[in-house]
Design a protein around this motif. Structure first.
Motif, short mmCIF file in Angstrom:
data_model
loop_
_atom_site.label_atom_id
_atom_site.label_comp_id
_atom_site.label_asym_id
_atom_site.label_seq_id
_atom_site.Cartn_x
_atom_site.Cartn_y
_atom_site.Cartn_z
N GLY A 38 0.84 -1.19 0.00
CA GLY A 38 0.00 0.00 0.00
C GLY A 38 0.88 1.24 0.00
N VAL A 39 0.53 2.22 -0.85
CA VAL A 39 1.33 3.44 -0.96
C VAL A 39 0.44 4.66 -0.76
N GLU A 40 0.74 5.43 0.25
CA GLU A 40 0.07 6.71 0.48
C GLU A 40 1.02 7.81 0.03
N ILE A 41 0.50 8.81 -0.68
CA ILE A 41 1.33 9.87 -1.25
C ILE A 41 1.02 11.21 -0.58
N THR A 42 2.08 11.95 -0.30
CA THR A 42 1.90 13.30 0.22
C THR A 42 2.94 14.21 -0.42
N ARG A 43 2.60 15.47 -0.59
CA ARG A 43 3.51 16.43 -1.21
C ARG A 43 3.89 17.51 -0.21
N ALA A 44 5.18 17.58 0.08
CA ALA A 44 5.69 18.55 1.06
C ALA A 44 6.14 19.80 0.33
N LEU A 45 5.19 20.49 -0.28
CA LEU A 45 5.50 21.67 -1.07
C LEU A 45 4.75 22.88 -0.53
N ASP A 46 5.45 24.00 -0.45
CA ASP A 46 4.82 25.23 0.01
C ASP A 46 3.78 25.68 -1.02
N GLN A 47 2.53 25.78 -0.62
CA GLN A 47 1.45 26.08 -1.56
C GLN A 47 1.57 27.47 -2.17
N ASN A 48 2.08 28.43 -1.39
CA ASN A 48 2.24 29.78 -1.93
C ASN A 48 3.29 29.79 -3.04
N ILE A 49 4.38 29.05 -2.84
CA ILE A 49 5.43 28.98 -3.85
C ILE A 49 4.89 28.32 -5.11
N GLN A 50 4.09 27.26 -4.95
CA GLN A 50 3.49 26.60 -6.10
C GLN A 50 2.60 27.57 -6.89
N LYS A 51 1.84 28.37 -6.15
CA LYS A 51 0.94 29.33 -6.79
C LYS A 51 1.73 30.39 -7.56
N VAL A 52 2.80 30.87 -6.95
CA VAL A 52 3.66 31.86 -7.61
C VAL A 52 4.30 31.28 -8.86
N ASN A 53 4.80 30.06 -8.77
CA ASN A 53 5.45 29.42 -9.91
C ASN A 53 4.48 29.25 -11.08
N ASN A 54 3.24 28.87 -10.78
CA ASN A 54 2.24 28.71 -11.84
C ASN A 54 1.95 30.03 -12.54
N ILE A 55 1.86 31.11 -11.75
CA ILE A 55 1.60 32.43 -12.33
C ILE A 55 2.80 32.89 -13.16
N LYS A 56 4.01 32.63 -12.68
CA LYS A 56 5.21 33.00 -13.42
C LYS A 56 5.26 32.30 -14.78
N LYS A 57 4.89 31.04 -14.81
CA LYS A 57 4.93 30.28 -16.06
C LYS A 57 4.02 30.92 -17.11
N LEU A 58 2.92 31.49 -16.66
CA LEU A 58 1.96 32.05 -17.60
C LEU A 58 2.35 33.45 -18.07
#
Length: 216
Positions: free
Chosen positions: A67-87
């Protein structure tokens, strides 16, 4: 083993500018299997995978079910900023400290990025600040899953797969050393923790209290 597995070949990633969480998880489970099947004593050709809930995935061959449980240890604000930068702001270089301590709206982020033009904005990390930040995010994500462990179905092996992103100046060796110390003195409950940090998997064996590196 019950005949409930879907074939591994059915789990594919498609090209997309922004992956959904589901696609990201499929990508991570594929990477885990492709790079770590020997560590998990799984037969490469007969192993199959199914998407489930609690845990997120089941991997199995004729001898072993995991059994594999997945979690992402990523800062959500940084993810949001990166997505906006890409666009809209691909040429702007941002120090993560500028955003990670504030829950900013999209409009606030755009306004700040627009002001920066082609300059690098934000203050740099000092000392071990970056390592402590990354470590804190990883431990926080692990702790959340430990609290939910009793709600998951149990198998021959139970794995927590943690996804984190590395950064150019990150002292990975220091992060892994401190994380090992935390894991091996904590009642993790999972048999293994696999941390994907950058392009490398780190396998923490919670039973034998050992760590190994698996290059992708």
């Amino acid at each position: 083993m019950p005949n409930i597995f879907q074939n591994l070949s059915k789990i594919n990633m498609t090209s997309n500018k922004f992956w959904t969480n589901d696609k990201i998880e499929k990508h991570l489970i594929n990477l885990l299997f492709q790079n770590c099947h020997k560590t998990l004593f799984l037969d490469y050709h007969s192993t199959t995978i199914i998407k489930t809930e609690k845990p997120d995935y089941i991997i199995g061959d004729c001898k072993t079910t995991i059994g594999v449980e997945i979690t992402r240890a990523l800062d959500q604000n940084i993810q949001k900023v990166n997505n906006i930068k890409k666009l809209e702001y691909k040429n702007i270089h941002v120090c993560p400290t500028l955003f990670e301590n504030e829950n900013m709206t999209r409009e606030q982020i755009l306004k700040l990025l627009k002001k920066s033009k082609n300059r690098i904005i934000g203050k740099p990390y000092v000392g071990d600040e970056l390592e402590e930040k990354v470590l804190k995010d990883i431990i926080k994500s692990i702790d959340k899953k430990i609290l939910k462990y009793d709600t998951y179905l149990k198998f021959d092996k139970n794995i927590l797969l943690v996804h984190s992103e590395t950064r150019a100046s990150l002292d990975i060796e220091l992060v892994i050393k401190k994380l090992s110390s935390y894991i091996f003195k904590t009642n993790i409950k999972f048999n293994f923790i696999f941390l994907k940090l950058g392009e490398t998997f780190y396998n923490f064996n919670c039973n034998s209290l050992s760590t190994c590196i698996i290059k992708t």
